[in-house]
Scaffold this active site. Sequence first.
Site, PDB file in Angstrom:
ATOM      1  N   LEU A  58      37.987   2.133 -16.508  1.00 44.71           N
ATOM      2  CA  LEU A  58      36.848   2.525 -17.372  1.00 44.71           C
ATOM      3  C   LEU A  58      36.258   4.006 -16.851  1.00 44.71           C
ATOM      4  O   LEU A  58      35.529   4.511 -17.676  1.00 44.71           O
ATOM      5  CB  LEU A  58      35.851   1.700 -17.869  1.00 44.71           C
ATOM      6  CG  LEU A  58      36.534   0.252 -18.612  1.00 44.71           C
ATOM      7  CD1 LEU A  58      35.502  -0.784 -18.565  1.00 44.71           C
ATOM      8  CD2 LEU A  58      37.129   0.815 -19.975  1.00 44.71           C
ATOM      9  N   ASN A  89      38.452   1.767  -8.807  1.00 43.84           N
ATOM     10  CA  ASN A  89      38.160   3.017  -8.322  1.00 43.84           C
ATOM     11  C   ASN A  89      37.203   4.078  -9.165  1.00 43.84           C
ATOM     12  O   ASN A  89      37.694   5.375  -9.589  1.00 43.84           O
ATOM     13  CB  ASN A  89      39.762   3.693  -8.214  1.00 43.84           C
ATOM     14  CG  ASN A  89      40.155   3.837  -9.568  1.00 43.84           C
ATOM     15  OD1 ASN A  89      39.876   2.907 -10.487  1.00 43.84           O
ATOM     16  ND2 ASN A  89      41.343   4.680  -9.816  1.00 43.84           N
ATOM     17  N   ASP A 148      43.554  -1.446  -6.094  1.00 45.54           N
ATOM     18  CA  ASP A 148      44.756  -0.888  -7.294  1.00 45.54           C
ATOM     19  C   ASP A 148      45.479   0.524  -6.497  1.00 45.54           C
ATOM     20  O   ASP A 148      46.382   0.363  -5.976  1.00 45.54           O
ATOM     21  CB  ASP A 148      44.023  -0.582  -8.612  1.00 45.54           C
ATOM     22  CG  ASP A 148      45.054  -0.349  -9.448  1.00 45.54           C
ATOM     23  OD1 ASP A 148      46.170  -0.723  -9.711  1.00 45.54           O
ATOM     24  OD2 ASP A 148      44.671   0.428 -10.471  1.00 45.54           O
ATOM     25  N   HIS A 175      48.449  -3.649  -6.317  1.00 42.83           N
ATOM     26  CA  HIS A 175      49.413  -2.519  -6.593  1.00 42.83           C
ATOM     27  C   HIS A 175      50.279  -2.270  -5.732  1.00 42.83           C
ATOM     28  O   HIS A 175      50.181  -1.712  -4.740  1.00 42.83           O
ATOM     29  CB  HIS A 175      48.417  -1.241  -6.789  1.00 42.83           C
ATOM     30  CG  HIS A 175      49.308  -0.004  -7.139  1.00 42.83           C
ATOM     31  ND1 HIS A 175      49.073   0.657  -8.152  1.00 42.83           N
ATOM     32  CD2 HIS A 175      50.335   0.585  -6.674  1.00 42.83           C
ATOM     33  CE1 HIS A 175      49.579   1.945  -8.258  1.00 42.83           C
ATOM     34  NE2 HIS A 175      50.452   1.775  -7.192  1.00 42.83           N
ATOM     35  N   ASN A 274      51.756   5.783 -12.085  1.00 41.81           N
ATOM     36  CA  ASN A 274      52.423   5.076 -10.932  1.00 41.81           C
ATOM     37  C   ASN A 274      52.237   3.523 -11.155  1.00 41.81           C
ATOM     38  O   ASN A 274      51.107   2.965 -11.555  1.00 41.81           O
ATOM     39  CB  ASN A 274      51.169   5.464  -9.723  1.00 41.81           C
ATOM     40  CG  ASN A 274      51.540   6.695  -8.988  1.00 41.81           C
ATOM     41  OD1 ASN A 274      52.712   7.332  -9.120  1.00 41.81           O
ATOM     42  ND2 ASN A 274      50.568   7.210  -8.082  1.00 41.81           N
ATOM     43  N   ASP A 301      47.021  -1.127 -17.750  1.00 39.43           N
ATOM     44  CA  ASP A 301      46.839  -0.010 -16.863  1.00 39.43           C
ATOM     45  C   ASP A 301      46.364   1.405 -17.567  1.00 39.43           C
ATOM     46  O   ASP A 301      46.513   2.279 -17.029  1.00 39.43           O
ATOM     47  CB  ASP A 301      47.885   0.299 -15.934  1.00 39.43           C
ATOM     48  CG  ASP A 301      47.621   1.085 -14.670  1.00 39.43           C
ATOM     49  OD1 ASP A 301      46.462   1.387 -14.463  1.00 39.43           O
ATOM     50  OD2 ASP A 301      48.797   1.515 -13.928  1.00 39.43           O
ATOM     51  N   HIS A 305      42.536  10.211 -18.436  1.00 33.99           N
ATOM     52  CA  HIS A 305      42.474  11.616 -17.739  1.00 33.99           C
ATOM     53  C   HIS A 305      41.960  12.797 -18.585  1.00 33.99           C
ATOM     54  O   HIS A 305      42.338  12.516 -19.782  1.00 33.99           O
ATOM     55  CB  HIS A 305      43.615  12.009 -17.058  1.00 33.99           C
ATOM     56  CG  HIS A 305      43.959  11.107 -15.707  1.00 33.99           C
ATOM     57  ND1 HIS A 305      43.105  11.001 -14.702  1.00 33.99           N
ATOM     58  CD2 HIS A 305      45.045  10.213 -15.531  1.00 33.99           C
ATOM     59  CE1 HIS A 305      43.757  10.057 -13.860  1.00 33.99           C
ATOM     60  NE2 HIS A 305      44.744   9.498 -14.308  1.00 33.99           N
TER      61      HIS A 305
END
Lengths: 422, 308
Positions: A58, A89, A148, A175, A274, A301, A305
Amino acid sequence: MKLLIKNGTLPGLGVCDLLAEDGVIAKIEKDIACQDAQVVDATGLTVLPGMVDLHCHLRDPGYEYKEDIVSGTRAAAAGGFTSVCCMANTNPVNDNAVVTAYIVHKAETSGSGVHVYPIGALSHGLKGETMAEIGDMAKAGAVAISDDGKPVMNAHLMRLAMEYGAAFGMTVFDHCEDINLVNKGVMNEGYNSTLLGLRGTTRAAEEVQIARDIVLSETLNLPVHICHVSTKGGVELIRQAKARGVKVTAETAPHYLAGTDDMVVSYSAATRVNPPLRLAADQEALIQGLCDGTLDAIATDHAPHHRDEKEVEYNLAASGISGFETAFALCIETLVHAHHMTLEDFVRVACTNPARIIGKNCGELKVGKDADIILADLNQEWCVDSRKFLSKGKNTPFHGRMVHGRVKETYVGGKRIYRDED
Amino acid sequence: MAFKHKDLLSLRDVEREEIEMILSTADSMWQLLDSPTKKTAHLQGKSIVTLFYENSTRTRMSFELASKYMSSASANISASASSVQKGETLIDTGRTLDRMGTDVIIIRHPMSGAPHLLASHVNAAVINAGDGVNEHPTQALLDMFTIKRHLGRLNGLKVAIVGDVMHSRVARSNIFGLHTMGAEVALCAPPTLMPVKMEELGVKTYTRVEEAVEGADVVMGLRIQKERQEEGNFPSLREYSNYFGINSERLKYAKPGALVMHPGPMNRGVELTSDVADGEQSVINEQVRSGVAVRMALLYLLTRKGVQ
């Protein structure tokens, strides 16, 4: 407050009515009569539990230009999700109770109504060195721990996190990519990487880490959850482990079911993710894994961006796909319309299993479960147009694809939070 | 017939007739290079920009001389590799050049696919002068031109390419171009410098130089970069040259009089021993001259579009 959904089709039950009372499913029967309920006519629509997403980004706090909790939860609602788990992250990293509490509070006060369950960082600053304050984050509302996108290369740290986390009911979501084997790869290693001259990542990078986690889980007799499995070999490792009784659960993502590395041939950075998009044989194995229970869940996932981070050289482009608003159609198409599974099976992997993994009382249309519900038109044809996404992230390799299956309305706790205006 | 493409990004989608047209145009340009006054007006009123994000001597000089011999206005932009990440975006740079009236942008870039990204955002014709480990189409064209000048044809020839295939854009472009022209390609590299699934491109792969060059009409060495050793792809330059270098003993496995080629710059004693590099069969120095002729031909063909 009461909600009565009339004449919708419920998986396995046919045309029924559903009554929700005080946020919980109170009755599922034919021809329910109720004077004081808000009535929704679902004739021609399918009634499903809201989807539960074990894996999304988010971007809030810190990267609000990519996404924030408001836009992200609106996009989730539009995609048919009623609960989402967001990765750590952010900036600052969600490695402490203050950030966890911020996310929970902002989602409750200004989100779309979708439940947001933070996943805390496994290590301080996602550095893979020392454990974050897992107990504090659990108390503040985190439901799991994960580094992750920064794979935990230190197997001892992984062991410690699995052991310590278990005391707080916090499972590690891993991950799986060995970063030495990734070796700066930007797509799947295979014919297409050779053809395009892009550096490939061997599938072994993913499978080596899955194998390691399985061994740790088996040795310690503790649960581990494998994120976004993308390879046939990964599915097979998990299948064998489950047959031995290892406490491993796993998810895959819609883009691995609906996309392959053939999509990279234009060098379009929208395809960069990824682990990378793989091959048709992997798609088949993932679908088989979902059908036979090897893979427990579908998770998006969702990785929004900014345009500027994608309109660059492939090697420089940010990795990730904005996934909330295409997940339902891509899964319904590749799994249900393609006759690999029934709608009930779909509910199991998209709703029930993920809810069980994070221990929430949702993901099923049963009396006593939370009234987190979606109404969907399984056959509506529409064209993916990322410009219309509610997410700030318009990054999808599926832009322009004709798909079937659309979420029409989304309810959380018996309250409507989204309605398709298209 | 005209050259069909707006840009030259890859030899994958260039047809046989187009390659033949480039090579025959280059023949005329070669004649021009032999004349006492090397000047034509073919590119008068055109502007050519070289945009290099990597160091290069011969490729850049070759393009620059080609455009000057043909009377174009030319300019050079050198961007450091670090500016790829920190400076202006490639798309913005391209748009700027477009607005300045650039007809052709010649780009070299450390990342595969960068010329494709640029080409999709500019009106100027884009020539790929090397992108990452992907392609170097003008090098392959000049190699084919050189081979054809000496052996008279490409169809039916066997070309052995020896060296760091994995990181070689030269190898990749040559494979695509030579296949289109009906030649057979054999590759030799340590397994750690050979990309996966290479055979699916229609080539044969070997780990012994002798087997790869057996019966070859052309033996081509590829540059090995020191960084590849630092990355651990092979143990030492010494061992590399012992097992994968082209020396006169190994060259004997090729056809008598087989051409010896190298795209340069050469590491003497590593990829080729000096006696081979300087020997009678070597056309390495001539490749450089072919480069100017081929690039003149390309600039001519790409700027002539729409004139007819």
